[in-house]
Design a protein around this motif. Sequence first.
Motif, mmCIF file in Angstrom:
data_model
loop_
_atom_site.group_PDB
_atom_site.id
_atom_site.type_symbol
_atom_site.label_atom_id
_atom_site.label_comp_id
_atom_site.label_asym_id
_atom_site.label_seq_id
_atom_site.Cartn_x
_atom_site.Cartn_y
_atom_site.Cartn_z
ATOM 1 N N ASP A 22 -25.027 -1.746 14.141
ATOM 2 C CA ASP A 22 -24.785 -0.321 14.406
ATOM 3 C C ASP A 22 -24.580 0.456 13.116
ATOM 4 O O ASP A 22 -25.019 1.599 12.996
ATOM 5 C CB ASP A 22 -23.537 -0.143 15.286
ATOM 6 N N LEU A 23 -23.913 -0.160 12.163
ATOM 7 C CA LEU A 23 -23.496 0.527 10.935
ATOM 8 C C LEU A 23 -23.951 -0.236 9.701
ATOM 9 O O LEU A 23 -23.758 -1.460 9.613
ATOM 10 C CB LEU A 23 -21.971 0.670 10.924
ATOM 11 N N VAL A 24 -24.546 0.495 8.779
ATOM 12 C CA VAL A 24 -24.946 -0.071 7.479
ATOM 13 C C VAL A 24 -24.260 0.745 6.388
ATOM 14 O O VAL A 24 -24.422 1.961 6.318
ATOM 15 C CB VAL A 24 -26.478 -0.031 7.288
ATOM 16 N N ILE A 25 -23.468 0.075 5.548
ATOM 17 C CA ILE A 25 -22.750 0.737 4.454
ATOM 18 C C ILE A 25 -23.290 0.237 3.129
ATOM 19 O O ILE A 25 -23.255 -0.966 2.848
ATOM 20 C CB ILE A 25 -21.233 0.470 4.534
ATOM 21 N N ASN A 26 -23.815 1.159 2.336
ATOM 22 C CA ASN A 26 -24.369 0.813 1.020
ATOM 23 C C ASN A 26 -25.330 -0.372 1.104
ATOM 24 O O ASN A 26 -25.303 -1.287 0.267
ATOM 25 C CB ASN A 26 -23.240 0.521 0.027
ATOM 26 N N SER A 179 -14.303 4.509 -1.369
ATOM 27 C CA SER A 179 -15.079 3.738 -2.336
ATOM 28 C C SER A 179 -14.146 3.058 -3.332
ATOM 29 O O SER A 179 -13.223 3.684 -3.858
ATOM 30 C CB SER A 179 -16.055 4.641 -3.082
ATOM 31 N N THR A 180 -14.360 1.779 -3.579
ATOM 32 C CA THR A 180 -13.559 1.044 -4.562
ATOM 33 C C THR A 180 -14.226 1.032 -5.932
ATOM 34 O O THR A 180 -13.619 0.615 -6.909
ATOM 35 C CB THR A 180 -13.338 -0.409 -4.108
ATOM 36 N N THR A 181 -15.473 1.498 -5.991
ATOM 37 C CA THR A 181 -16.217 1.469 -7.252
ATOM 38 C C THR A 181 -16.383 2.850 -7.857
ATOM 39 O O THR A 181 -16.840 2.971 -8.992
ATOM 40 C CB THR A 181 -17.615 0.876 -7.015
ATOM 41 N N GLY A 182 -16.024 3.901 -7.101
ATOM 42 C CA GLY A 182 -16.240 5.254 -7.577
ATOM 43 C C GLY A 182 -17.626 5.782 -7.277
ATOM 44 O O GLY A 182 -17.942 6.927 -7.582
ATOM 45 N N GLY A 183 -18.474 4.932 -6.681
ATOM 46 C CA GLY A 183 -19.829 5.344 -6.346
ATOM 47 C C GLY A 183 -19.893 5.994 -4.980
ATOM 48 O O GLY A 183 -18.917 5.997 -4.220
ATOM 49 N N PRO A 184 -21.031 6.562 -4.632
ATOM 50 C CA PRO A 184 -21.186 7.226 -3.328
ATOM 51 C C PRO A 184 -21.114 6.228 -2.178
ATOM 52 O O PRO A 184 -21.328 5.027 -2.362
ATOM 53 C CB PRO A 184 -22.577 7.870 -3.421
ATOM 54 N N ILE A 185 -20.816 6.750 -0.993
ATOM 55 C CA ILE A 185 -20.779 5.931 0.212
ATOM 56 C C ILE A 185 -22.008 6.285 1.037
ATOM 57 O O ILE A 185 -22.126 7.390 1.552
ATOM 58 C CB ILE A 185 -19.495 6.192 1.017
ATOM 59 N N GLU A 186 -22.931 5.344 1.150
ATOM 60 C CA GLU A 186 -24.178 5.560 1.883
ATOM 61 C C GLU A 186 -24.032 4.971 3.282
ATOM 62 O O GLU A 186 -23.808 3.777 3.441
ATOM 63 C CB GLU A 186 -25.348 4.881 1.163
ATOM 64 N N LEU A 187 -24.159 5.832 4.300
ATOM 65 C CA LEU A 187 -24.036 5.397 5.688
ATOM 66 C C LEU A 187 -25.379 5.534 6.389
ATOM 67 O O LEU A 187 -26.012 6.589 6.323
ATOM 68 C CB LEU A 187 -22.981 6.223 6.418
ATOM 69 N N GLN A 188 -25.800 4.474 7.070
ATOM 70 C CA GLN A 188 -27.072 4.478 7.779
ATOM 71 C C GLN A 188 -26.913 3.789 9.133
ATOM 72 O O GLN A 188 -25.988 2.991 9.340
ATOM 73 C CB GLN A 188 -28.149 3.737 6.975
ATOM 74 N N GLU A 189 -27.838 4.107 10.010
ATOM 75 C CA GLU A 189 -27.919 3.389 11.280
ATOM 76 C C GLU A 189 -28.835 2.189 11.100
ATOM 77 O O GLU A 189 -29.912 2.302 10.518
ATOM 78 C CB GLU A 189 -28.463 4.312 12.368
ATOM 79 N N GLY A 190 -28.387 1.031 11.583
ATOM 80 C CA GLY A 190 -29.209 -0.166 11.489
ATOM 81 C C GLY A 190 -30.063 -0.327 12.726
ATOM 82 O O GLY A 190 -30.722 0.600 13.183
ATOM 83 N N THR A 191 -30.009 -1.505 13.308
ATOM 84 C CA THR A 191 -30.807 -1.780 14.502
ATOM 85 C C THR A 191 -30.120 -1.292 15.773
ATOM 86 O O THR A 191 -30.714 -1.335 16.851
ATOM 87 C CB THR A 191 -31.060 -3.288 14.621
#
Length: 512
Positions: A22-26, A179-191
């Motif tokens: 349902d959820l894909v993070i980075n 974010s623990t790295t300071g980078g952006p949080i990319e959120l996507q829908e998976g299957t």
Amino acid sequence: LGAGLDAGVSAQGTDNALAQGDLVINGVVIGASLSSYDTASTTNASSSAIAKVEAINQLSDETGVVAEVNLNQAGGSQMATSAAATSGTISINDVAINITVGGDDLAADRASVVASINAFTDQTGVRAIDTGTNEGGVVLEAADGRNIELSSTLSTAATGLADTGGATDVFEGGFTLRSTTGGPIELQEGTGDLKNSGLVEGSYDPGLATVGSTSGATTSQALANGDLVINDVVVGATLTTSDTASSTLKDASAIAKAAAINAVSADTEVRAVVNENVVDGATMTGGADSGTITINGVSTASIITSADTTASRQEVVDAINAISGQTGVTAVDSGNDDDGVMLVAEDGRNIDLSTTMASTNTGLIANNVYIGSYSLESASEITVTAGTNGNLAASGLKVGVYGGAESGQFLSEVNISTVEGAEDALEAVDNALETINSARGDLGAVQNRLSSTITNLEVTHENLSAAKSRIADADFASETASLSRAQVLQQAGMSMLSQANSQPQNVLSLLQ
């Protein structure tokens, strides 16, 4: 700069558990949320914020993102006076609580409800809060994020508690991603279905407190003045004139709602950003069919489908995209029969879909007007409450505190004309300096690693050069000695040869 250091992307609570995909993070697929992850909720444990947070945090090392449970709140309802006292029972997380209200003094009734519920807080894990208004009623809170299961034999008008529709209802909480790295949080829908997570697809700045509204089919979801309150500021009504893109239900669109929210952003310190409106497709089985598809009032050319679902999807996509310049909507082939054909409006406008063709043949979702979503952004936490009308659902938001950042202010919004403003400005500067120092620290660590690598490479280069010299370069002293030795041996050999050549001559001279 100036945003709270603990800002993040918040999810609203949903009735559904997370399924694998349902959820894909980075780029990392998050697993299912399991009921075993939540030992506090009495029902729908797999759908709770606690379970979803555990599923996400199991992969934090790979995603560079951690999730934290938010305070779970069940908003109150508008109260009304009654001519007679009423007694009844409410149940919170399987604990029965007897309540009596007088009906004529609503403030006293709220106090009675709050006292009765809070007497069982240690058993239920839920605390009641008096909003101080008849419109706001009584809010229920679970500090640990557990689900709030509620039922009542009393009317919401009498208790001021959340409306359960006369049955048992479960209120699930949200969570915040950081974010623990300071980078952006990319959120996507998976299957699967991203909506189960309560998050909205997109790329998010880790320095912003953010929460997205829900989206979907609607008949009319316009905001009236007082439906929505953000950071104690009442948001006004949505206007049809705010949306020049949608063909219908303009005042219900994400564009109109964002405009209404942004009209008071100077007071709320919250801005709304319209998201891309994405409408999922439908499952296809394939079949012979023909007709046209109307999107936002514009009809396609005639479309013919067949048992070949791949070819049918392409027919639908081509026909819709041929009029996309007029509709503002493009069609996307999902590439499979389960997901069919998706519709996308990049500017977030409403998508009005109508066709006589079967969804199983076209891969399109059912006829309706589909409203997009918007995201709220701020430098500090975002508090959403219901207003005097009590129709918070029209906003696509739920009662709650979102974004994770307890305090903060963008430097661009600093105002030192008041004492309070000056204090906020100092805090914003402190946050900005902390952010810069953190970034400097990260860059310093990277620079140290690079310097160490450079030093190691230089040593390696020197060693390799020395090895090459030993292999390829001549030893001058050794070679000079060898040359002198060879010359001496050559001269000695020539001398011996000369002597050997003179011996016959000496013999002949003796014979004469």
